[in-house]
Design a protein around this motif. Structure first.
Motif, mmCIF file in Angstrom:
data_model
loop_
_atom_site.group_PDB
_atom_site.id
_atom_site.type_symbol
_atom_site.label_atom_id
_atom_site.label_comp_id
_atom_site.label_asym_id
_atom_site.label_seq_id
_atom_site.Cartn_x
_atom_site.Cartn_y
_atom_site.Cartn_z
ATOM 1 N N SER A 43 9.057 25.639 -32.861
ATOM 2 C CA SER A 43 10.040 25.338 -31.813
ATOM 3 C C SER A 43 10.649 23.966 -32.038
ATOM 4 O O SER A 43 11.865 23.767 -31.862
ATOM 5 C CB SER A 43 9.380 25.403 -30.433
ATOM 6 O OG SER A 43 8.904 26.699 -30.147
ATOM 7 N N THR B 202 5.510 22.176 -24.813
ATOM 8 C CA THR B 202 6.600 22.452 -25.749
ATOM 9 C C THR B 202 7.882 22.781 -25.004
ATOM 10 O O THR B 202 8.966 22.274 -25.332
ATOM 11 C CB THR B 202 6.230 23.625 -26.670
ATOM 12 O OG1 THR B 202 5.032 23.298 -27.375
ATOM 13 C CG2 THR B 202 7.335 23.924 -27.656
ATOM 14 N N LEU C 103 9.566 30.635 -27.797
ATOM 15 C CA LEU C 103 8.455 30.596 -26.841
ATOM 16 C C LEU C 103 8.040 32.008 -26.428
ATOM 17 O O LEU C 103 6.852 32.292 -26.268
ATOM 18 C CB LEU C 103 8.855 29.779 -25.606
ATOM 19 C CG LEU C 103 8.966 28.268 -25.790
ATOM 20 C CD1 LEU C 103 9.475 27.618 -24.518
ATOM 21 C CD2 LEU C 103 7.628 27.661 -26.188
ATOM 22 N N ALA D 3 4.629 25.871 -31.223
ATOM 23 C CA ALA D 3 5.144 24.562 -30.816
ATOM 24 C C ALA D 3 5.822 23.859 -31.988
ATOM 25 O O ALA D 3 6.900 23.264 -31.851
ATOM 26 C CB ALA D 3 4.003 23.704 -30.271
ATOM 27 N N LEU E 250 2.104 25.495 -24.898
ATOM 28 C CA LEU E 250 3.425 26.096 -24.761
ATOM 29 C C LEU E 250 4.203 25.462 -23.613
ATOM 30 O O LEU E 250 5.431 25.299 -23.705
ATOM 31 C CB LEU E 250 3.300 27.600 -24.540
ATOM 32 C CG LEU E 250 2.755 28.417 -25.715
ATOM 33 C CD1 LEU E 250 2.818 29.906 -25.415
ATOM 34 C CD2 LEU E 250 3.524 28.124 -26.993
ATOM 35 N N SER F 84 -0.617 28.901 -30.836
ATOM 36 C CA SER F 84 0.119 28.075 -29.878
ATOM 37 C C SER F 84 0.701 26.839 -30.561
ATOM 38 O O SER F 84 1.870 26.485 -30.349
ATOM 39 C CB SER F 84 -0.796 27.657 -28.726
ATOM 40 O OG SER F 84 -1.332 28.779 -28.067
#
Length: 239
Positions: free
Chosen positions: A221, A82, A174, A218, A79, A214
């Motif tokens: 995102s 990212t 996030l 990512a 994270l 996770s």
């Protein structure tokens, strides 16, 4: 209350997850998530739910606890990378004129938004009361629906509730990921604490779920940033 009676692992667990729920800046919430993982591992090692089988100097730990720590570092790193990747500026030399124009418009829009929306205490009112509600529920629910000891029940209720409220109040992808990780951590903790015989496969599956979540956050995102040039969920509701 004497200092010796304070369980600092639970204090760290509660404060770190509370920070994840209350604050918005990923520079604070992602390190807080890592501290949360370390606090949960410390709590599990402290309670000795799993027989220690690994000696590091004068410290005896379970290999399972070490795996949980590594999982926490991995999830936080994913994270964090990212967040850094999708908050940095473009390499302007690689952009054509159309992309440069779009970038300038996005930069001007972001600048106007920052100027018109400075830090406002009102933005934290709902998260604050959500935090208060989570605290009250985490104290009351162990008395109404006890599963383990009061400390264990408070810890897993608190993690689960702050995770759920984080998801509900999330303003970006996030933050949703952090909420999901808190919920999975709550499930992991309660299973480890109350299972009569802790099986390796469920714990490995929970660790794998943490990593997959996770990576999924990512990936999503990246898709969102590629389309909207932001991770803010509010753009999804604009016409």
């Amino acid at each position: 209350m004497p200092i010796v009676t304070i369980n600092w692992a639970v204090v760290g667990l509660a404060l770190s997850s509370g920070i994840v729920l209350l604050l918005r800046d990923w520079r604070i919430t992602i390190p807080a998530m890592l501290i949360n993982y370390l606090s949960v591992a410390w709590f599990l090692a402290q309670q000795q739910f799993i027989t220690p089988d690994l000696t590091v100097g004068e410290l005896t730990l379970s290999t399972t606890i070490v795996v949980k720590i590594i999982t926490g570092f991995a999830a936080s790193a994913i994270l964090g990378i990212t967040a850094v990747t999708f908050s940095r500026e473009y390499n302007l030399e690689d952009l054509d004129e159309f992309s440069l124009a779009e970038l300038r418009r996005a930069a001007r829009r972001a600048q106007r938004q920052r100027a018109s929306e400075p830090f406002r205490l009102a933005d934290y009112v709902v998260p604050f009361w959500a935090l208060v509600l989570a605290a009250l529920a985490s104290v009351a629910l162990p008395r109404l629906y006890p599963i383990g000891s009061q400390t264990i029940d408070f810890a897993w209720y608190w993690l689960g509730l702050t995770g759920l409220f984080t998801i509900v109040l999330a303003s970006d992808t996030l933050k949703i990921g952090l909420g999901l990780l808190l919920v999975v951590s709550s499930i992991d903790l309660v299973y480890t604490a109350i299972a009569s015989t802790v099986q390796v496969f469920p714990l490995a599956l929970l660790s794998l779920t943490t990593i997959v979540l996770s990576l999924s956050v990512a990936y999503l995102s990246g898709l969102m940033y590629g389309r909207f040039k932001t991770l803010d969920l509010s753009v999804l509701y604009k016409p």
